[in-house]
Design an enzyme around this catalytic site. Structure first.
Site, PDB file in Angstrom:
ATOM      1  N   ASP A 164       0.840  -1.188   0.000  1.00  0.00           N
ATOM      2  CA  ASP A 164       0.000   0.000   0.000  1.00  0.00           C
ATOM      3  C   ASP A 164       0.877   1.240   0.000  1.00  0.00           C
ATOM      4  O   ASP A 164       2.043   1.201   0.434  1.00  0.00           O
ATOM      5  CB  ASP A 164      -0.899   0.014   1.242  1.00  0.00           C
ATOM      6  CG  ASP A 164      -1.959   1.095   1.191  1.00  0.00           C
ATOM      7  OD1 ASP A 164      -2.277   1.560   0.086  1.00  0.00           O
ATOM      8  OD2 ASP A 164      -2.465   1.472   2.257  1.00  0.00           O
ATOM      9  N   ILE A 167       0.653   8.732   2.498  1.00  0.00           N
ATOM     10  CA  ILE A 167       1.465   9.901   2.837  1.00  0.00           C
ATOM     11  C   ILE A 167       1.468  10.070   4.358  1.00  0.00           C
ATOM     12  O   ILE A 167       0.410  10.060   4.986  1.00  0.00           O
ATOM     13  CB  ILE A 167       0.920  11.180   2.172  1.00  0.00           C
ATOM     14  CG1 ILE A 167       0.967  11.029   0.652  1.00  0.00           C
ATOM     15  CG2 ILE A 167       1.728  12.404   2.610  1.00  0.00           C
ATOM     16  CD1 ILE A 167       0.347  12.201  -0.099  1.00  0.00           C
ATOM     17  N   HIS A 168       2.652  10.196   4.940  1.00  0.00           N
ATOM     18  CA  HIS A 168       2.794  10.444   6.378  1.00  0.00           C
ATOM     19  C   HIS A 168       3.736  11.629   6.590  1.00  0.00           C
ATOM     20  O   HIS A 168       4.507  11.987   5.695  1.00  0.00           O
ATOM     21  CB  HIS A 168       3.373   9.214   7.084  1.00  0.00           C
ATOM     22  CG  HIS A 168       2.446   8.038   7.102  1.00  0.00           C
ATOM     23  ND1 HIS A 168       1.477   7.868   8.059  1.00  0.00           N
ATOM     24  CD2 HIS A 168       2.329   6.985   6.261  1.00  0.00           C
ATOM     25  CE1 HIS A 168       0.812   6.757   7.813  1.00  0.00           C
ATOM     26  NE2 HIS A 168       1.307   6.204   6.734  1.00  0.00           N
ATOM     27  N   ARG A 169       3.671  12.202   7.775  1.00  0.00           N
ATOM     28  CA  ARG A 169       4.609  13.282   8.055  1.00  0.00           C
ATOM     29  C   ARG A 169       5.940  12.681   8.503  1.00  0.00           C
ATOM     30  O   ARG A 169       5.993  11.843   9.401  1.00  0.00           O
ATOM     31  CB  ARG A 169       4.001  14.283   9.024  1.00  0.00           C
ATOM     32  CG  ARG A 169       4.277  14.178  10.456  1.00  0.00           C
ATOM     33  CD  ARG A 169       3.603  15.323  11.232  1.00  0.00           C
ATOM     34  NE  ARG A 169       3.822  15.171  12.653  1.00  0.00           N
ATOM     35  CZ  ARG A 169       2.863  15.189  13.568  1.00  0.00           C
ATOM     36  NH1 ARG A 169       1.617  15.361  13.232  1.00  0.00           N
ATOM     37  NH2 ARG A 169       3.168  15.044  14.839  1.00  0.00           N
ATOM     38  N   GLU A 232      -3.484   1.664  -3.150  1.00  0.00           N
ATOM     39  CA  GLU A 232      -3.988   2.869  -3.810  1.00  0.00           C
ATOM     40  C   GLU A 232      -3.199   3.266  -5.059  1.00  0.00           C
ATOM     41  O   GLU A 232      -3.633   4.128  -5.816  1.00  0.00           O
ATOM     42  CB  GLU A 232      -4.035   4.043  -2.821  1.00  0.00           C
ATOM     43  CG  GLU A 232      -5.257   4.061  -1.918  1.00  0.00           C
ATOM     44  CD  GLU A 232      -4.995   3.380  -0.583  1.00  0.00           C
ATOM     45  OE1 GLU A 232      -3.926   2.754  -0.437  1.00  0.00           O
ATOM     46  OE2 GLU A 232      -5.869   3.451   0.307  1.00  0.00           O
ATOM     47  N   GLU A 288      -0.479  21.898  10.452  1.00  0.00           N
ATOM     48  CA  GLU A 288      -1.374  20.861   9.957  1.00  0.00           C
ATOM     49  C   GLU A 288      -2.542  21.487   9.192  1.00  0.00           C
ATOM     50  O   GLU A 288      -2.752  22.704   9.228  1.00  0.00           O
ATOM     51  CB  GLU A 288      -1.897  20.025  11.130  1.00  0.00           C
ATOM     52  CG  GLU A 288      -0.813  19.291  11.900  1.00  0.00           C
ATOM     53  CD  GLU A 288      -0.305  18.055  11.168  1.00  0.00           C
ATOM     54  OE1 GLU A 288      -0.739  17.816  10.018  1.00  0.00           O
ATOM     55  OE2 GLU A 288       0.525  17.322  11.746  1.00  0.00           O
TER      56      GLU A 288
END
Length: 490
Positions: A164, A167-169, A232, A288
């Protein structure tokens, strides 16, 4: 001939051909806070502190401390640009993504040399240093450190073997270390890391930066639309009508996006947690999407980096957390999820959905609903309930009729002012888990909230009762093509 988009460079070439959609500068810029500070005024938009506006994407060709590297920002910070990059109209984006989820095209392993591996830097090299190799900006002076905001994280579940992209920080913490923040229970790769930790294993991971915008948009789907096990990258494949090409990583057992500008290869380390601001000690992470700077987490996971590979003369891609870019990436997949859920339940009623900029693409949705018969009265509110179930982080739903442009918030507020009564048309659902980054979702703000992250979800029904439609007809104007009068106007 229409330009084909399949990577960041072809996307930028298309934008360059569109008047007013891309600008470049050769003036030196400091990546820490200054770069984002400039773009705030040029085109960030979204929930960024005013003054800001929606404007062109921008390329910085002279980034201090990173000779030869360029930074692109704001590529997706406009619904018009996203539509052009995906070959459709802005109002069709949600429906297009909904169709793509239902007709996925799985990625493939490319047999050709990968453009992302033209140049290779291994962590074992004596001069290896993430700070030097990756021109990652910090959005504000308060940021915990340089952030990779558009890294396509790709990993594989240790039990199922299913992969998979998410997007992560990601914050650079040392010359070969990144911190990664997993929102509890929200993202697929977080579940993979948790399972690997239970097994006492490291989780191989690749982080591809600077890719086809279709990948960036498709990667932001969430359950239940794309459950655990749904890759995705297949959404991007459906959007392009051809599979995303992957390559084998050089130092870890994982794959990466072959035509990315940069790839970071590494492993998520089990049973280690990182204080996000351990180097800056600011107490903050980064801005954020709600428009506030989030607190630094003490529960970030650690990625031990094994290599950085990149194209020749690479282009770093970044975004400002609360900008219109987040609205595009988070909001359009949310629109698709809501549209799909309601269309399956009551076909032909929901005309369109807009997850508007003031909600950062997550907190607010406008549903354009058409009542076809008297028995449809009340179904608009059922549609709102379905929207909440399709996307758990949604807080407010505005319902409007088919004669209201759901993408024009002035028109939405007109409907609220002329078709809405607060004592009859507000439906509240208290005590529902929502999103922890909304500071008002907290017991300090309401005695009815039992825990941080719980909200009162609210429906604002601005539709006309079916039996009163004749009373609410808008003034009718002659439908003409104005070009005859305007094409030579001075």
């Amino acid at each position: 001939m229409e330009k084909k988009v399949n990577d960041l460079r072809s996307a930028l070439a298309l934008l360059k051909s569109m008047p007013g959609q891309l600008i470049e500068t050769d003036v030196e810029v400091e990546p820490k806070a200054e770069l984002s500070g400039v773009y705030r005024h040029v085109g960030a938009g979204g929930t960024v502190q005013r003054p800001t506006k929606e404007g062109p994407a921008m390329i910085f060709n002279n980034v201090k401390g990173h000779p030869g590297a360029r930074v692109a920002i704001g590529v997706l910070a406009s619904r018009k640009r996203v539509a052009a990059l995906l070959g459709t109209k802005p109002e069709n984006l949600g429906k297009m993504l909904y169709e793509s989820v239902d007709h996925p095209v799985a990625p493939i392993l490319s047999k050709k040399p990968a453009p992302c591996q033209e140049i290779v830097h291994k962590a074992e090299d004596p001069d290896f240093d993430l700070y030097r190799l990756v021109p990652a900006p910090a959005n504000t002076p308060d940021d915990a450190g340089p952030y990779i905001t558009l890294g396509m994280c790709y990993a594989t579940h240790p039990d199922t073997g299913l992969s998979d992209v998410t997007i992560h920080r990601l914050c650079i913490q040392g010359k070969d270390e990144l911190s990664i923040f997993f929102t509890p229970g929200a993202r697929h790769i977080g579940a993979m890391a948790e399972r690997a930790e239970e097994l006492g294993q490291k989780l191989p991971i690749s982080i591809s930066i600077g890719v086809d915008p279709a990948i960036e948009i498709g990667s932001c789907f969430e359950p239940p639309t794309t459950p655990l096990g749904y890759d995705e990258l297949a959404v991007a494949g459906a959007l392009r009508g051809e599979p995303v090409e992957l390559c084998d990583c050089i130092t870890v057992k994982e794959r990466a996006i072959a035509n990315a500008e940069y790839v970071i290869e590494g492993e998520v380390i089990p049973n280690v947690r990182v204080q996000e601001d351990q180097n800056s000690h600011t107490g903050y992470a980064m801005p954020e999407f709600p428009g506030y700077t989030g607190p630094a987490s003490s529960q970030c996971w650690l990625i031990k980096v094994k290599a950085v590979t990149h194209r020749k003369n690479p282009i770093m891609q970044t975004c400002i957390g609360p900008s219109e870019e987040h609205v595009s990436m988070a909001g359009i997949p949310t629109e698709a999820s809501i549209y799909g859920m309601v269309e399956k339940a009551m076909p032909g009623r929901l005309q369109n959905v807009y997850c508007a900029s003031p909600g950062g693409g997550k907190y607010m949705a406008v549903l354009q609903f058409k009542k076809l018969t008297a028995s449809d009265e009340g179904r608009q509110r059922q549609a709102a309930l379905l929207a909440f179930s399709a996307f758990s982080e949604l807080k407010h739903v505005f319902l409007v009729d088919e004669d209201v442009d759901c993408f024009d918030l002035n028109d939405v507020l007109w409907a609220m002012n002329t078709r809405f009564q607060g004592d009859a048309d507000i439906i509240t659902i208290p005590g529902v888990r929502c999103h922890p980054l909304d500071p008002s979702n907290d017991p300090y703000c309401s005695p009815g909230i039992r825990d941080h992250g719980i909200a009162c979800k609210t429906i604002f029904d601005c539709t006309v009762p079916f039996d009163q439609k004749e009373r609410f007809k808008r003034a009718r104007f002659m439908d003409v093509d104005p070009e005859k009068w305007t094409k030579d106007a001075r």
